[in-house]
Design a protein around this motif. Structure first.
Motif, PDB file in Angstrom:
ATOM      1  N   CYS A   4     -43.859  60.824 -61.669  1.00 30.56           N
ATOM      2  CA  CYS A   4     -44.635  61.464 -60.596  1.00 30.56           C
ATOM      3  C   CYS A   4     -45.815  60.494 -60.436  1.00 30.56           C
ATOM      4  CB  CYS A   4     -45.277  62.813 -60.818  1.00 30.56           C
ATOM      5  SG  CYS A   4     -46.292  63.593 -59.675  1.00 30.56           S
ATOM      6  N   GLY A   5     -45.716  59.877 -59.143  1.00 29.77           N
ATOM      7  CA  GLY A   5     -46.623  58.861 -58.764  1.00 29.77           C
ATOM      8  C   GLY A   5     -47.851  59.848 -58.151  1.00 29.77           C
ATOM      9  N   CYS A   6     -49.206  59.608 -58.698  1.00 26.79           N
ATOM     10  CA  CYS A   6     -50.357  60.394 -58.251  1.00 26.79           C
ATOM     11  C   CYS A   6     -51.394  59.442 -57.744  1.00 26.79           C
ATOM     12  CB  CYS A   6     -50.768  60.941 -59.696  1.00 26.79           C
ATOM     13  SG  CYS A   6     -49.876  62.064 -60.428  1.00 26.79           S
ATOM     14  N   GLU A   7     -51.814  59.846 -56.262  1.00 30.30           N
ATOM     15  CA  GLU A   7     -53.003  59.066 -55.855  1.00 30.30           C
ATOM     16  C   GLU A   7     -54.014  60.315 -55.581  1.00 30.30           C
ATOM     17  OE1 GLU A   7     -54.477  56.252 -52.287  1.00 30.30           O
ATOM     18  OE2 GLU A   7     -52.788  57.943 -52.009  1.00 30.30           O
ATOM     19  N   ASP A  64     -41.157  63.437 -66.222  1.00 32.35           N
ATOM     20  CA  ASP A  64     -41.280  62.827 -67.682  1.00 32.35           C
ATOM     21  C   ASP A  64     -42.566  62.049 -67.849  1.00 32.35           C
ATOM     22  OD1 ASP A  64     -38.554  63.461 -68.752  1.00 32.35           O
ATOM     23  OD2 ASP A  64     -38.127  62.118 -67.015  1.00 32.35           O
ATOM     24  N   VAL A  65     -42.963  61.487 -66.517  1.00 29.47           N
ATOM     25  CA  VAL A  65     -44.299  60.601 -66.768  1.00 29.47           C
ATOM     26  C   VAL A  65     -45.058  60.721 -65.476  1.00 29.47           C
ATOM     27  CG1 VAL A  65     -45.148  58.486 -66.830  1.00 29.47           C
ATOM     28  CG2 VAL A  65     -43.144  59.040 -68.331  1.00 29.47           C
ATOM     29  N   CYS A  66     -46.507  61.052 -65.488  1.00 27.27           N
ATOM     30  CA  CYS A  66     -47.126  60.845 -64.386  1.00 27.27           C
ATOM     31  C   CYS A  66     -47.971  59.359 -64.389  1.00 27.27           C
ATOM     32  CB  CYS A  66     -48.172  61.805 -64.262  1.00 27.27           C
ATOM     33  SG  CYS A  66     -47.491  63.665 -64.126  1.00 27.27           S
ATOM     34  N   VAL A  67     -47.844  58.828 -63.225  1.00 22.79           N
ATOM     35  CA  VAL A  67     -48.427  57.588 -63.087  1.00 22.79           C
ATOM     36  C   VAL A  67     -49.889  57.484 -62.110  1.00 22.79           C
ATOM     37  CG1 VAL A  67     -48.131  55.218 -62.706  1.00 22.79           C
ATOM     38  CG2 VAL A  67     -46.288  56.314 -63.603  1.00 22.79           C
ATOM     39  N   LYS A  97     -46.178  62.436 -70.169  1.00 23.68           N
ATOM     40  CA  LYS A  97     -46.887  61.382 -70.367  1.00 23.68           C
ATOM     41  C   LYS A  97     -48.025  60.867 -69.276  1.00 23.68           C
ATOM     42  CE  LYS A  97     -43.844  59.284 -73.694  1.00 23.68           C
ATOM     43  NZ  LYS A  97     -43.047  57.809 -73.818  1.00 23.68           N
ATOM     44  N   THR A  98     -49.059  59.954 -69.440  1.00 24.32           N
ATOM     45  CA  THR A  98     -49.652  59.679 -68.324  1.00 24.32           C
ATOM     46  C   THR A  98     -50.006  58.155 -68.492  1.00 24.32           C
ATOM     47  OG1 THR A  98     -50.836  61.861 -68.261  1.00 24.32           O
ATOM     48  CG2 THR A  98     -51.893  59.876 -66.863  1.00 24.32           C
TER      49      THR A  98
END
Length: 143
Positions: A4-7, A64-67, A97-98
């Motif tokens: 998951c890409g996060c802005e 699985d991972v937030c970026v 994870k982050t």
């Protein structure tokens, strides 16, 4: 693996879920929910509600991972206090994870490392998608 890409912008987080397709390319999962907004950062109920929304989003889409695209902590372009609260809530999501990626890295990746954007990608999700796509294609980033 789903990333998951996060802005984070002001009091909202924009979310784009990226994954590898069957040919190994990066695709974006089409979602109904693409934003989570923190209405009142002084309200414990609102903070808990945003955390619950993020937890549910993560479970529903098997993240699985937030970026997170990072923001400056000082200076003219610094992120606001509310955005850092949202960042913390993302880091507290259980089961994922982050990781963080800088705007400069994303800009370079967009110019040299990305073949193409998904069809009909909304403009407001561009940086969120780039964050997820970068994480999937950069060897060792998710380790």
């Amino acid at each position: 693996m789903r990333v998951c890409g996060c802005e984070i912008s002001a009091s909202e987080v924009r979310l784009a879920v990226a994954y590898h397709d069957d040919e190994g390319g990066v695709e974006m999962l089409r979602l109904k929910t693409t934003r989570v907004v923190l209405e009142d950062d002084t309200s414990e109920a609102d903070l808990r509600s945003v955390l619950a929304d993020l937890q549910q989003f993560s479970r529903d889409h098997e993240i699985d991972v937030c970026v997170i695209k990072t923001r400056a902590k000082k200076g003219r372009m610094a992120g606001g206090a509310v955005s850092f609260k949202i960042e913390t809530l993302i880091q507290l999501v259980e089961g994922s994870k982050t990781k963080f990626v800088s705007p400069v890295t994303l800009s370079h990746y967009a110019k040299k490392g990305l073949d193409e954007y998904p069809e009909k990608l909304p403009v407001y999700l561009k940086n969120a998608f780039l964050s997820g796509a970068y994480a999937l294609t950069k060897p060792g980033f998710l380790a």
